[in-house]
Design a protein around this motif. Structure first.
Motif, short mmCIF file in Angstrom:
data_model
loop_
_atom_site.label_atom_id
_atom_site.label_comp_id
_atom_site.label_asym_id
_atom_site.label_seq_id
_atom_site.Cartn_x
_atom_site.Cartn_y
_atom_site.Cartn_z
N SER A 37 0.86 -1.18 0.00
CA SER A 37 0.00 0.00 0.00
C SER A 37 0.89 1.23 0.00
CB SER A 37 -0.94 0.02 1.21
OG SER A 37 -0.22 0.20 2.41
N SER A 38 0.29 2.39 -0.15
CA SER A 38 1.08 3.61 -0.30
C SER A 38 1.63 4.12 1.03
CB SER A 38 0.23 4.69 -0.96
OG SER A 38 -0.92 4.96 -0.19
N PHE A 39 1.07 3.68 2.19
CA PHE A 39 1.53 4.08 3.53
C PHE A 39 1.37 5.57 3.78
CE2 PHE A 39 4.70 0.34 4.19
CZ PHE A 39 3.63 -0.52 4.28
N CYS A 40 0.71 6.29 2.90
CA CYS A 40 0.61 7.74 3.03
C CYS A 40 -0.71 8.19 2.42
CB CYS A 40 1.79 8.43 2.35
SG CYS A 40 1.76 10.23 2.44
N ALA A 41 -1.35 9.16 3.06
CA ALA A 41 -2.58 9.76 2.53
C ALA A 41 -2.52 11.25 2.82
CB ALA A 41 -3.82 9.13 3.16
N VAL A 42 -2.98 12.05 1.89
CA VAL A 42 -2.86 13.50 2.02
C VAL A 42 -4.12 14.15 1.47
CG1 VAL A 42 -1.68 13.72 -0.21
CG2 VAL A 42 -1.35 15.47 1.54
N ASN A 43 -4.50 15.29 2.07
CA ASN A 43 -5.59 16.11 1.57
C ASN A 43 -5.19 17.57 1.73
OD1 ASN A 43 -6.09 16.89 4.23
ND2 ASN A 43 -7.88 15.61 4.47
N PRO A 44 -6.01 18.53 1.36
CA PRO A 44 -5.58 19.94 1.44
C PRO A 44 -5.28 20.46 2.83
CG PRO A 44 -7.40 19.73 -0.09
CD PRO A 44 -7.25 18.40 0.57
N LYS A 45 -5.55 19.67 3.90
CA LYS A 45 -5.30 20.14 5.26
C LYS A 45 -4.24 19.33 5.99
CE LYS A 45 -8.89 21.39 7.74
NZ LYS A 45 -10.20 21.41 8.40
N ASN A 407 7.58 11.61 -19.38
CA ASN A 407 8.90 11.86 -18.80
C ASN A 407 9.06 11.01 -17.55
OD1 ASN A 407 11.42 12.96 -18.43
ND2 ASN A 407 10.74 15.08 -18.67
N THR A 408 10.22 11.13 -16.93
CA THR A 408 10.53 10.42 -15.70
C THR A 408 11.18 11.37 -14.72
OG1 THR A 408 10.83 8.31 -16.84
CG2 THR A 408 11.80 8.50 -14.65
N PHE A 409 10.67 11.39 -13.50
CA PHE A 409 11.33 12.11 -12.42
C PHE A 409 12.20 11.13 -11.66
CE2 PHE A 409 11.48 13.00 -7.89
CZ PHE A 409 12.10 14.24 -7.87
N SER A 410 13.48 11.46 -11.51
CA SER A 410 14.42 10.54 -10.84
C SER A 410 15.06 11.25 -9.66
CB SER A 410 15.51 10.07 -11.82
OG SER A 410 14.93 9.37 -12.90
N SER A 411 15.31 10.46 -8.64
CA SER A 411 16.03 10.97 -7.47
C SER A 411 17.02 9.89 -7.02
CB SER A 411 15.05 11.32 -6.35
OG SER A 411 14.27 10.19 -5.99
N LYS A 412 17.75 10.15 -5.94
CA LYS A 412 18.79 9.22 -5.53
C LYS A 412 18.26 8.15 -4.59
CE LYS A 412 22.51 12.63 -5.97
NZ LYS A 412 23.60 13.35 -5.26
N GLU A 413 17.35 8.48 -3.70
CA GLU A 413 16.92 7.55 -2.67
C GLU A 413 15.66 6.81 -3.08
OE1 GLU A 413 16.69 9.16 1.23
OE2 GLU A 413 18.38 10.52 0.92
N PRO A 414 15.53 5.52 -2.74
CA PRO A 414 14.31 4.77 -3.08
C PRO A 414 13.13 5.22 -2.22
CG PRO A 414 15.78 3.42 -1.75
CD PRO A 414 16.53 4.68 -2.06
N GLN A 415 11.93 4.95 -2.71
CA GLN A 415 10.72 5.38 -2.02
C GLN A 415 10.08 4.21 -1.30
OE1 GLN A 415 9.78 7.10 -5.59
NE2 GLN A 415 8.68 5.39 -6.50
N ARG A 416 9.63 4.47 -0.07
CA ARG A 416 8.94 3.46 0.73
C ARG A 416 7.43 3.51 0.53
NH1 ARG A 416 11.92 2.26 5.38
NH2 ARG A 416 10.16 0.91 5.96
N GLY A 417 6.95 4.62 0.07
CA GLY A 417 5.53 4.81 -0.16
C GLY A 417 5.32 6.15 -0.84
N MET A 418 4.06 6.47 -1.13
CA MET A 418 3.78 7.70 -1.87
C MET A 418 2.38 8.19 -1.56
SD MET A 418 5.50 9.61 -4.04
CE MET A 418 6.66 8.50 -4.82
N GLY A 419 2.24 9.49 -1.37
CA GLY A 419 0.94 10.13 -1.20
C GLY A 419 0.66 11.04 -2.38
N PHE A 420 -0.62 11.14 -2.75
CA PHE A 420 -1.03 11.89 -3.94
C PHE A 420 -2.06 12.93 -3.53
CE2 PHE A 420 -3.49 12.08 -8.08
CZ PHE A 420 -2.51 12.76 -8.78
#
Length: 571
Positions: A37-45, A407-420
């Motif tokens: 699962s994404s382990f993260c949830a986000v809203n405008p607040k 396109n692709t956004f790349s960074s150095k560190e791996p991601q454990r989860g992601m919020g949208f």
């Protein structure tokens, strides 16, 4: 000399950029649970992240403005007796969040606008109905207080959070573990993926599978599926060789049409007897596979009813199964304007198992499951793989090849989860079309996707009206069969989150339960039943006491902040 024509798209130059270090959230112990699962949830607040906690499961809720290092004693949301597996914010109330846990329960929490002084341990509602762990949560996009949960018991339950009751339970549809569940835009259908490698389209109110596709991706690792705004289904999965793969499926517009091929000597030849599905002959150019109806007769060369390409078909099979990719093409087949075709009976529009994908692309070799995040306003899908250090994004259009790499956004560190972040939480003044919250091992980093524009004016083409916080239906209306599109709002003047709204949970028939029949014992004055008026008075007093406690906590917080400022000033 040939000139290469570049595809025109306003999203062709979208680029991603990580936020500055002072805008990240530091010192957060992100959960190490092995769950996709994404382990993260986000809203405008708020920003919510599942974290490591001893003695049960917990997650942390931070106001978006509280960036920087997070105090190790910052209050958590605790209450589960086992690790939290999934969290999801209510789309119609920015202060309400649901959590699912390995302890088989779902809890619904009310998050205050101020920072609490201690851990939040009392949910406003606990939902119990699964026999094994619950790993998937999803709120209904248009109906108020309707929450979906899926557990390890292969059961999908749809709840009415306003009453704590079960609205629907889908028990016998999935024979194995459910990997993902997604609502369509108006909440009429569900797209699910399962460990049995089957992609299903389900009508939850009828409790039946509308369409299904076995082995949409042939690999054994988990699949993911989301609906697009055109009604297509975008999937991610693996091939037999463990290569990651994406696919686009169209169970809506690829209509099954039986077309009679005109023969020179037998223009009115009737179709042979048998099941309609077994009679199909699919053109190799249209469907990338040719399946003949084998009746033992000689084979002849005829033409496909859709694209007129030549292919072999059985002499006894004058009917072919064509696929119309648009209404205009379907009308052409019906009128006989397609080359070599003429329809002598109305088309049979039955259940579609969408045999062939609209698009299918292999990506790379990796073990991480690709999590798709789809933006219906721009029709861009972002693919984030667990353990990856990149975000790939594609635009879905109605032009071949239908899924266009951007396109692709790349960074150095791996991601454990992601919020949208939902669209209403973006900064329209900076042409921001998406914002992600990337989880590292000890921090959360915002990543901003931007369309470069020179003008500072509001960009109407980038920000069409988007779903707002107001529901279009009540739970009972949706259950009775009504459907409604989301209530849209304009982002021209920006979006201001509404004030704190309390979620009211009404338990039905609690006061109407009659005592069991039989002789009644003598009652003292303390055992006398309370009247309705007395109960209402007690409830009002309890509510007033809660408001008083909240006000005192706010006052204590403000005094502590003033004390800190005074101490810093004297130092």
């Amino acid at each position: 000399m040939s000139r290469r024509v570049v595809r025109q798209s306003k999203f062709r130059h979208v680029f991603g950029q990580a936020a500055k270090a002072d805008q990240a959230y530091e010192d957060i112990r992100v959960s190490k649970v092995t769950w996709d699962s994404s382990f993260c949830a986000v809203n405008p607040k708020f920003l919510a992240i599942i974290v490591e906690a001893g003695g049960g499961g917990a997650f942390i809720v931070l106001p978006l403005a509280k960036t920087g290092r997070v105090d190790k004693n910052y209050p958590l949301v605790t209450g589960h007796t086992a690790p939290v597996l999934d969290i999801d914010w209510c789309p119609h109330n920015d202060n309400v969040i649901a959590s699912a846990s390995d302890d088989t329960t779902i809890m619904v929490w009310q998050i205050p606008d101020y920072t609490p002084m201690r851990n939040i341990t009392e949910p406003i509602l606990t939902l119990e109905g699964h026999s094994k762990r619950v790993g998937i949560l999803s709120w209904h996009p248009t109906a108020r207080n309707v929450l979906l949960s899926a557990g390890g018991d292969n059961v999908i339950i749809i709840w009415n959070v306003g009453t704590g009751e079960v609205l629907l339970s889908l028990d016998d549809i999935h024979p194995d573990v459910i990997h993902s569940v997604c609502w369509n835009s108006n909440g009429r259908l569900l797209a699910t993926t399962c460990k049995d490698k089957t992609l299903r389209i389900i009508d939850p109110r009828k409790g039946q599978v509308v369409a299904e596709r076995f082995a949409a991706h042939e690999g054994m690792r988990p699949m993911r599926a989301v609906f697009t705004r055109q009604g297509h289904i975008f999937t991610t999965g693996f091939t037999r060789m463990s290569q990651r793969e994406l696919g686009l499926w169209d169970p809506v517009t690829q209509l099954d049409v039986w077309v009679l091929l005109r023969r020179l000597k037998e223009p009115t030849l009737a179709p042979p007897p048998g099941d309609a599905e077994s009679l199909g002959v699919v053109c190799g150019d249209c469907m990338r596979r040719c399946r003949g109806y084998r009746c033992g007769g000689p084979r002849v060369v005829s033409r496909c009813g859709v694209c007129s390409s030549r292919h072999q078909s059985c002499l006894g099979n004058a009917w072919v199964l064509g696929r119309a990719r648009s209404v205009k093409e379907l009308q052409g087949i019906q009128s006989g304007t397609a080359s070599g075709t003429g329809l002598v009976t109305p088309p049979v529009l039955g259940q579609n198992n969408f045999e062939e994908p609209v698009a299918l692309q292999e990506m790379d070799t990796s073990n991480g499951v690709l999590l798709p995040f789809y933006d219906p306003d721009s029709s861009i899908v972002y693919l984030c793989g667990k353990g990856d250090s990149s975000i790939r994004y594609f635009e879905i259009t109605e032009e071949p090849p239908f899924v266009h790499y951007l396109n692709t956004f790349s960074s150095k560190e791996p991601q454990r989860g992601m919020g949208f972040m939902p669209k209403r939480g973006l900064d329209v003044s900076k042409c921001e079309i998406a914002r992600f919250y990337k989880l590292h091992e000890r921090k959360c980093e915002p990543i901003i996707m931007t369309v470069p524009r020179k003008s500072d004016l509001f960009q109407d083409d980038l920000y069409p009206d988007t779903p707002g916080p107001e529901p279009a239906l009540e739970a009972d209306e949706w259950l009775s069969g009504q459907d409604a599109e989301p209530v849209l709002i304009s982002l021209r003047d920006g979006y201001m989150p509404p004030k704190h709204r309390e979620l009211r949970v009404t338990k039905r028939n609690i006061l109407d339960v009659r005592p069991p029949p039989g002789p009644r014992r003598s009652q003292s004055a303390s055992d006398a039943p309370l009247s309705q008026h007395t109960l209402e008075t007690l409830l009002e007093e309890i509510k007033a006491l809660r408001e008083q406690v909240q006000a005192q906590e706010q006052r204590i917080t403000s005094l502590e902040n003033m004390l800190c400022e005074l101490v810093d000033g004297t130092d």
